[in-house]
Design an enzyme around this catalytic site. Structure first.
Site, PDB file in Angstrom:
ATOM      1  CG  ASP A   1      62.297 -32.693 -14.197  1.00  0.00           C
ATOM      2  OD1 ASP A   1      61.990 -32.595 -12.967  1.00  0.00           O
ATOM      3  OD2 ASP A   1      62.577 -33.711 -14.655  1.00  0.00           O
ATOM      4  CE  LYS A   2      56.356 -26.500 -14.532  1.00  0.00           C
ATOM      5  NZ  LYS A   2      55.709 -25.608 -15.152  1.00  0.00           N
ATOM      6  CB  THR A   3      58.908 -35.204 -16.366  1.00  0.00           C
ATOM      7  OG1 THR A   3      60.286 -35.231 -15.865  1.00  0.00           O
ATOM      8  CG2 THR A   3      58.724 -34.250 -17.339  1.00  0.00           C
TER       9      THR A   3
END
Length: 161
Positions: free
Chosen positions: A139-141
């Site tokens: 994910d990108k978080t």
């Protein structure tokens, strides 16, 4: 603080070594039991094993009898067979982990040209897990790097699950 990262092999080796220790204790006990049986039979027949350097049966004044000392017999059998426990196995496993790490760093297919950086292995004990990877989630978080990720929905083939 994060938990120590270990591969699947280390706990398995620990269980195997505990089993070997249990077998060693059983063999030491069996040795004492068979020694007592042999000694009782030898005394019943009046045999004297002069080549063992012990006193004649019933002659307490001349030295230690071959048939006394259960704890010392157990300790003797334990010391005779303690080499069953593979202490050097942990060293060998760490040498293999180190070799895997070096090979991964030298692998040109794992080299990243934009930063001029080879692969970096930060947890050597996890190199044996690479063959077991079936899914890679990202994910990108940044929640994946904190070991905190929850799947809320999955879209596949135009359907949301």
């Amino acid at each position: 603080s994060s938990a120590e990262k270990t591969g699947a092999m280390v706990p398995r080796v620990n269980l195997d070594i505990l089993g070997i220790c249990f077998v060693l204790l059983l063999l030491s006990g069996l040795g004492v039991w068979r020694h007592r049986a042999w000694c009782s039979a030898a005394e019943a027949e009046g045999m004297w094993h002069w080549y063992l350097g012990v006193a004649r049966p019933g002659d307490a004044a001349s030295g230690e009898s071959l048939c006394t000392g259960g704890a010392s017999l157990f300790g003797s059998y334990f010391l005779l067979s303690y080499t069953f426990i593979p202490v050097s196995l942990y060293v060998s496993i760490n040498l293999v982990y180190t070799a895997h790490s070096l090979f991964m760093g030298w692998d040109l297919d794992m080299y990243w040209e934009p930063l001029d950086q080879p692969a970096v292995v930060r947890a050597m004990a996890l190199t044996d897990e690479l063959g077991r990877v079936t899914h890679v989630l990202s994910d990108k978080t940044g929640t994946l790097t904190a070991n905190h990720m929850r799947l809320r929905a999955l879209a596949a083939g135009g359907r949301v699950f």
